[in-house]
Enzyme design. Structure first.
Site, mmCIF file in Angstrom:
data_model
loop_
_atom_site.group_PDB
_atom_site.id
_atom_site.type_symbol
_atom_site.label_atom_id
_atom_site.label_comp_id
_atom_site.label_asym_id
_atom_site.label_seq_id
_atom_site.Cartn_x
_atom_site.Cartn_y
_atom_site.Cartn_z
ATOM 1 N N GLY A 46 40.384 1.380 84.855
ATOM 2 C CA GLY A 46 40.450 2.105 83.594
ATOM 3 C C GLY A 46 39.118 2.764 83.327
ATOM 4 O O GLY A 46 38.090 2.363 83.889
ATOM 5 N N GLN A 51 32.339 6.544 78.613
ATOM 6 C CA GLN A 51 31.701 6.045 79.837
ATOM 7 C C GLN A 51 31.209 7.157 80.753
ATOM 8 O O GLN A 51 30.452 6.894 81.696
ATOM 9 C CB GLN A 51 32.670 5.146 80.624
ATOM 10 C CG GLN A 51 32.982 3.840 79.906
ATOM 11 C CD GLN A 51 33.862 2.969 80.767
ATOM 12 O OE1 GLN A 51 35.078 3.081 80.730
ATOM 13 N NE2 GLN A 51 33.246 2.104 81.559
ATOM 14 N N CYS A 91 33.456 -4.260 83.832
ATOM 15 C CA CYS A 91 33.336 -2.922 83.247
ATOM 16 C C CYS A 91 32.454 -2.071 84.138
ATOM 17 O O CYS A 91 31.389 -2.528 84.564
ATOM 18 C CB CYS A 91 32.725 -3.025 81.853
ATOM 19 S SG CYS A 91 32.573 -1.426 81.033
ATOM 20 N N LEU A 92 32.889 -0.850 84.412
ATOM 21 C CA LEU A 92 32.098 0.038 85.265
ATOM 22 C C LEU A 92 30.749 0.385 84.633
ATOM 23 O O LEU A 92 29.825 0.771 85.343
ATOM 24 C CB LEU A 92 32.882 1.321 85.561
ATOM 25 C CG LEU A 92 34.180 1.130 86.358
ATOM 26 C CD1 LEU A 92 34.943 2.442 86.459
ATOM 27 C CD2 LEU A 92 33.900 0.570 87.743
ATOM 28 N N HIS A 133 40.761 -3.174 76.508
ATOM 29 C CA HIS A 133 39.380 -2.941 76.942
ATOM 30 C C HIS A 133 38.998 -1.472 76.715
ATOM 31 O O HIS A 133 37.917 -1.179 76.189
ATOM 32 C CB HIS A 133 39.254 -3.332 78.414
ATOM 33 C CG HIS A 133 37.904 -3.119 79.019
ATOM 34 N ND1 HIS A 133 37.100 -4.166 79.429
ATOM 35 C CD2 HIS A 133 37.214 -1.981 79.294
ATOM 36 C CE1 HIS A 133 35.961 -3.662 79.918
ATOM 37 N NE2 HIS A 133 36.011 -2.343 79.859
ATOM 38 N N GLU A 134 39.890 -0.541 77.103
ATOM 39 C CA GLU A 134 39.555 0.885 76.987
ATOM 40 C C GLU A 134 39.527 1.346 75.530
ATOM 41 O O GLU A 134 38.660 2.128 75.148
ATOM 42 C CB GLU A 134 40.536 1.750 77.795
ATOM 43 C CG GLU A 134 40.560 1.473 79.295
ATOM 44 C CD GLU A 134 39.207 1.344 79.945
ATOM 45 O OE1 GLU A 134 38.221 1.953 79.477
ATOM 46 O OE2 GLU A 134 39.120 0.584 80.929
ATOM 47 N N HIS A 137 36.316 0.524 74.007
ATOM 48 C CA HIS A 137 35.251 1.481 74.344
ATOM 49 C C HIS A 137 35.196 2.616 73.324
ATOM 50 O O HIS A 137 34.112 3.110 72.999
ATOM 51 C CB HIS A 137 35.496 2.087 75.735
ATOM 52 C CG HIS A 137 34.883 1.322 76.866
ATOM 53 N ND1 HIS A 137 33.521 1.069 76.960
ATOM 54 C CD2 HIS A 137 35.442 0.767 77.973
ATOM 55 C CE1 HIS A 137 33.285 0.394 78.071
ATOM 56 N NE2 HIS A 137 34.420 0.186 78.701
HETATM 57 NI NI NI Z 1 34.697 -0.846 80.475
#
Ligand code: NI
Length: 162
Positions: A46, A51, A91-92, A133-134, A137
């Site tokens: 995701g 991000q 998380c990226l 999660h997204e 963000h």
């Molecule tokens: Ni993330």
């Protein structure tokens, strides 16, 4: 299409509430394509627009199951939540940490497609986790804010980055 640079914590853009999208134009369509390409390139499941440094309410999710595939959603809002699951998350934007996060087990999320058409997704399990999660963000929340335990994975292989 282009692979964008993924911003890392503590970049302040990750803490800003993202702005609602009102223009469904070719720029938005390009943004969605770039986000999907960037997510796949990073082996993520995701990605949220903040991000890649763009404070707009846009997410892409693909947990790698054939049934759900790639989901691109603009202005997502979680309108139903039920049950509970506790599981690992990454998380990226936080490459070296994973953590156990308690999430709803089933959600319904309403949003819009790239052309502004409303649609809704019902998700359970890992897909529900990825959406939560997204959407976090977009509200400036990172999984490390919620995790019951956080562990360093820099010595091991990262998995499930979102
Ligand atoms: Ni993330």
């Amino acid at each position: 299409m282009a692979i964008r640079i993924i911003v890392k914590d503590p970049d302040p853009v990750l803490r800003e509430p993202a702005k609602e999208v009102t223009k469904f134009n070719s720029n938005l369509q390009k943004l969605l394509k770039d986000m999907a390409e960037t997510m796949y390139d990073a082996d993520g499941v995701g990605l949220a627009a903040p991000q890649i440094g763009i404070s707009k309410r846009v997410i892409v999710v693909d947990i790698g199951d054939e049934e759900s595939g790639l989901i691109e959603m603009v202005n997502p809002v979680i309108v139903e939540q039920e049950g509970e699951q506790l599981g690992p998350e990454g998380c990226l934007s936080i490459p070296n940490l994973n953590g156990d996060v308690r999430r709803a087990d089933r959600i319904v999320v309403n949003g819009q497609s790239a052309d502004g058409t409303p649609f809704s997704v019902e998700a359970t399990g890992f897909l529900a986790r990825a959406f939560q999660h997204e959407v976090d963000h977009l509200n400036g929340i990172l999984f490390t804010d919620l995790a019951e335990s956080v562990y360093d994975i820099s010595e091991r292989q990262r998995k499930g980055g979102e």
